[in-house]
Enzyme design. Structure first.
Site, PDB file in Angstrom:
ATOM      1  N   SER A 144      23.383  54.897 -25.901  1.00 20.28           N
ATOM      2  CA  SER A 144      23.995  55.942 -25.061  1.00 20.28           C
ATOM      3  C   SER A 144      24.641  55.362 -23.821  1.00 20.28           C
ATOM      4  O   SER A 144      25.457  56.026 -23.187  1.00 20.28           O
ATOM      5  CB  SER A 144      22.917  56.906 -24.557  1.00 20.28           C
ATOM      6  OG  SER A 144      22.210  57.477 -25.596  1.00 20.28           O
ATOM      7  N   HIS A 199      28.822  55.584 -30.826  1.00 19.52           N
ATOM      8  CA  HIS A 199      27.971  56.511 -30.084  1.00 19.52           C
ATOM      9  C   HIS A 199      28.135  57.929 -30.638  1.00 19.52           C
ATOM     10  O   HIS A 199      29.089  58.636 -30.303  1.00 19.52           O
ATOM     11  CB  HIS A 199      28.335  56.451 -28.587  1.00 19.52           C
ATOM     12  CG  HIS A 199      27.518  57.355 -27.740  1.00 19.52           C
ATOM     13  ND1 HIS A 199      28.008  57.991 -26.626  1.00 19.52           N
ATOM     14  CD2 HIS A 199      26.223  57.747 -27.845  1.00 19.52           C
ATOM     15  CE1 HIS A 199      27.055  58.716 -26.089  1.00 19.52           C
ATOM     16  NE2 HIS A 199      25.966  58.592 -26.814  1.00 19.52           N
ATOM     17  N   GLU A 203      31.995  58.278 -30.031  1.00 17.50           N
ATOM     18  CA  GLU A 203      32.714  57.290 -29.218  1.00 17.50           C
ATOM     19  C   GLU A 203      32.630  55.946 -29.935  1.00 17.50           C
ATOM     20  O   GLU A 203      31.541  55.529 -30.358  1.00 17.50           O
ATOM     21  CB  GLU A 203      32.075  57.162 -27.835  1.00 17.50           C
ATOM     22  CG  GLU A 203      32.342  58.350 -26.931  1.00 17.50           C
ATOM     23  CD  GLU A 203      31.714  58.161 -25.561  1.00 17.50           C
ATOM     24  OE1 GLU A 203      32.467  58.046 -24.587  1.00 17.50           O
ATOM     25  OE2 GLU A 203      30.477  58.138 -25.467  1.00 17.50           O
ATOM     26  N   ASN A 206      29.006  60.055 -21.389  1.00 21.78           N
ATOM     27  CA  ASN A 206      27.756  60.102 -20.626  1.00 21.78           C
ATOM     28  C   ASN A 206      27.977  59.838 -19.138  1.00 21.78           C
ATOM     29  O   ASN A 206      27.132  60.174 -18.318  1.00 21.78           O
ATOM     30  CB  ASN A 206      26.713  59.147 -21.212  1.00 21.78           C
ATOM     31  CG  ASN A 206      26.029  59.791 -22.405  1.00 21.78           C
ATOM     32  OD1 ASN A 206      26.183  60.992 -22.631  1.00 21.78           O
ATOM     33  ND2 ASN A 206      25.295  59.021 -23.171  1.00 21.78           N
TER      34      ASN A 206
HETATM   35  N1  LIG Z   1      18.962  61.913 -28.347  1.00 24.79           N
HETATM   36  C1  LIG Z   1      20.283  61.985 -28.202  1.00 24.79           C
HETATM   37  O1  LIG Z   1      20.866  63.074 -28.013  1.00 24.79           O
HETATM   38  C2  LIG Z   1      21.127  60.739 -28.281  1.00 24.79           C
HETATM   39  C3  LIG Z   1      22.521  60.875 -28.360  1.00 24.79           C
HETATM   40  C4  LIG Z   1      23.312  59.721 -28.512  1.00 24.79           C
HETATM   41  C5  LIG Z   1      22.719  58.471 -28.550  1.00 24.79           C
HETATM   42  N2  LIG Z   1      21.350  58.376 -28.445  1.00 24.79           N
HETATM   43  C6  LIG Z   1      20.769  57.028 -28.520  1.00 24.79           C
HETATM   44  O2  LIG Z   1      20.311  56.814 -29.857  1.00 24.79           O
HETATM   45  C7  LIG Z   1      19.159  55.966 -29.838  1.00 24.79           C
HETATM   46  C8  LIG Z   1      17.990  56.679 -30.498  1.00 24.79           C
HETATM   47  O3  LIG Z   1      17.758  57.900 -29.830  1.00 24.79           O
HETATM   48  P1  LIG Z   1      16.906  59.080 -30.516  1.00 24.79           P
HETATM   49  O4  LIG Z   1      17.137  60.290 -29.703  1.00 24.79           O
HETATM   50  O5  LIG Z   1      17.140  59.103 -31.981  1.00 24.79           O
HETATM   51  O6  LIG Z   1      15.412  58.535 -30.233  1.00 24.79           O
HETATM   52  P2  LIG Z   1      14.072  58.863 -31.031  1.00 24.79           P
HETATM   53  O7  LIG Z   1      12.974  58.555 -30.081  1.00 24.79           O
HETATM   54  O8  LIG Z   1      14.149  60.207 -31.653  1.00 24.79           O
HETATM   55  O9  LIG Z   1      14.082  57.790 -32.241  1.00 24.79           O
HETATM   56  C9  LIG Z   1      13.988  56.407 -32.050  1.00 24.79           C
HETATM   57  C10 LIG Z   1      13.333  55.831 -33.300  1.00 24.79           C
HETATM   58  O10 LIG Z   1      13.424  54.399 -33.253  1.00 24.79           O
HETATM   59  C11 LIG Z   1      12.243  53.881 -33.836  1.00 24.79           C
HETATM   60  N3  LIG Z   1      12.084  52.484 -33.436  1.00 24.79           N
HETATM   61  C12 LIG Z   1      11.755  52.001 -32.214  1.00 24.79           C
HETATM   62  N4  LIG Z   1      11.757  50.651 -32.248  1.00 24.79           N
HETATM   63  C13 LIG Z   1      12.102  50.282 -33.513  1.00 24.79           C
HETATM   64  C14 LIG Z   1      12.284  49.026 -34.169  1.00 24.79           C
HETATM   65  N5  LIG Z   1      12.115  47.869 -33.538  1.00 24.79           N
HETATM   66  N6  LIG Z   1      12.633  49.036 -35.480  1.00 24.79           N
HETATM   67  C15 LIG Z   1      12.805  50.199 -36.154  1.00 24.79           C
HETATM   68  N7  LIG Z   1      12.652  51.415 -35.579  1.00 24.79           N
HETATM   69  C16 LIG Z   1      12.304  51.457 -34.277  1.00 24.79           C
HETATM   70  C17 LIG Z   1      11.138  54.797 -33.317  1.00 24.79           C
HETATM   71  O11 LIG Z   1       9.965  54.697 -34.094  1.00 24.79           O
HETATM   72  C18 LIG Z   1      11.834  56.169 -33.415  1.00 24.79           C
HETATM   73  O12 LIG Z   1      11.573  56.777 -34.665  1.00 24.79           O
HETATM   74  C19 LIG Z   1      18.927  55.595 -28.374  1.00 24.79           C
HETATM   75  O13 LIG Z   1      19.614  54.397 -28.095  1.00 24.79           O
HETATM   76  C20 LIG Z   1      19.562  56.762 -27.629  1.00 24.79           C
HETATM   77  O14 LIG Z   1      19.929  56.444 -26.305  1.00 24.79           O
HETATM   78  C21 LIG Z   1      20.544  59.471 -28.332  1.00 24.79           C
END
Ligand SMILES: NC(=O)c1ccc[n+]([C@@H]2O[C@H](COP(=O)([O-])OP(=O)(O)OC[C@H]3O[C@@H](n4cnc5c(N)ncnc54)[C@H](O)[C@@H]3O)[C@@H](O)[C@H]2O)c1
Length: 295
Positions: free
Chosen positions: A116, A137, A149, A188
């Site tokens: 993000s 993104h 993005e 963002n």
């Molecule tokens: N939540 C949002 O709206 C959003 C939007 C755009 C981007 N993002 C980005 O996307 C990414 C994930 O966000 P999310 O909301 O899905 O988080 P989330 O917490 O729902 O999921 C993250 C997952 O990654 C897994 N994980 C952690 N370390 C790991 C590893 N070493 N190997 C494999 N799996 C691993 C965790 O177990 C978890 O299931 C982040 O970088 C976040 O900033 C989030």
């Protein structure tokens, strides 16, 4: 059929896997947390079933579901055209992951991050082949949000960038090209700035969460208010993004605040926890949480 490995089967990884499968890709889904992939597959079954019942799927839901397989580790990356990571927003975690992937993937595999906020150039700093690393993104919930993005790191090759734009088009999404690799990219920076101000107004007792959301929806035509949006994304995710902005020295865009920290500490992680800036009822109704209880 092109193969994609999605790493991280949380909110975003689940959606990315689903959308890729809906558009004909073979998808492998991996997560380090036991049970996360099973939960993701169950969510995808529910979501594709719902989309099918509304006539929004090109292929039968079952065919889409069958294109997604659980991967127990990263070895499957050796036969993937794309790897997209959606693990926690943690620079070291993502960098370590890319380092490991470089030893597994063939030279032509494109390595993408769904970060993000973190500059792709930072994630590629120790890479042997930074030219194949790119930012993709997505916005959540991925099956519903049409924007992605596409971020060009300082060393991303023009060919990889163009392929990435074409890949996003193949998912029936709108690519927005981010031509300079700045922290937080485009969206963002804008939403982070608005959210930081929304938090200030609530923390200073000038407005309630509900009034800010009402204002942005009915005054500016936002589909969701900033606090509703934060609940969707997850307050733990916002907290990590805030920390990442801080680490890059651009705190002015960061949604860091003691209120967010207290909400996370209280288990108020947003919609996924059934409670965040709102309390969510099983019938879909929601009531605003009085944040002064935590201040
Ligand atoms: N939540 C949002 O709206 C959003 C939007 C755009 C981007 N993002 C980005 O996307 C990414 C994930 O966000 P999310 O909301 O899905 O988080 P989330 O917490 O729902 O999921 C993250 C997952 O990654 C897994 N994980 C952690 N370390 C790991 C590893 N070493 N190997 C494999 N799996 C691993 C965790 O177990 C978890 O299931 C982040 O970088 C976040 O900033 C989030």
């Amino acid at each position: 059929m092109e193969n994609i490995l999605v790493i991280g089967a949380g909110f975003m990884g689940t959606g990315i896997a689903q959308v890729a499968a809906q558009n004909g890709y073979r998808v492998y889904l991996q997560d380090s947390n036991a049970g996360a992939v099973d939960k993701a597959l169950a969510n995808i079954r529910w979501s594709t079933g719902k989309l099918e019942s509304k006539g929004h799927l090109k292929d039968p839901a079952q065919a889409v579901q069958e294109r997604i397989r659980a991967a127990k580790d990263l070895a499957v990356a050796s036969k993937c055209n794309w790897v997209i990571e959606a693990v926690y927003e943690d620079e070291k975690l993502k960098k370590d992951l890319f380092r490991e992937l470089e030893n597994i993937c063939p030279a032509e595999t494109i390595l993408a991050s769904n970060t993000s906020s973190i500059r792709i150039t930072r994630l590629a700093a120790d890479a042997q082949h930074p030219e194949r690393m790119v930012g993709l993104h997505f916005f959540g919930p991925v099956p519903l949000m049409l924007l992605v993005e596409v971020i060009k790191g300082e060393k991303t090759s023009a060919a990889v960038f163009q392929k990435s734009v074409d890949f996003i088009l193949s998912l029936n999404k709108y690519p927005v090209k981010v031509m300079q690799d700045i922290p937080g990219f485009i969206m963002n920076r804008i939403s982070g700035t608005a959210f930081r101000e929304a938090l200030n107004l609530v923390e200073e007792g000038i407005a309630t969460v509900q009034d800010v959301d009402t204002g942005m929806k009915y005054g500016y035509g936002w589909t969701l208010g900033p606090f509703e949006m934060a609940d969707y994304a997850g307050l733990d995710v916002y907290q990590r993004v805030g920390q990442a902005f801080k680490a890059m020295g651009v705190e002015s865009y960061a949604p860091t605040s003691t209120l967010i920290d207290k909400m996370v500490q209280a288990g108020r992680l947003g919609k996924k926890a059934g409670k965040g800036f709102y309390d969510y009822m099983p019938d879909g109704a929601k009531t605003p949480f009085d944040t002064t209880q935590l201040t």
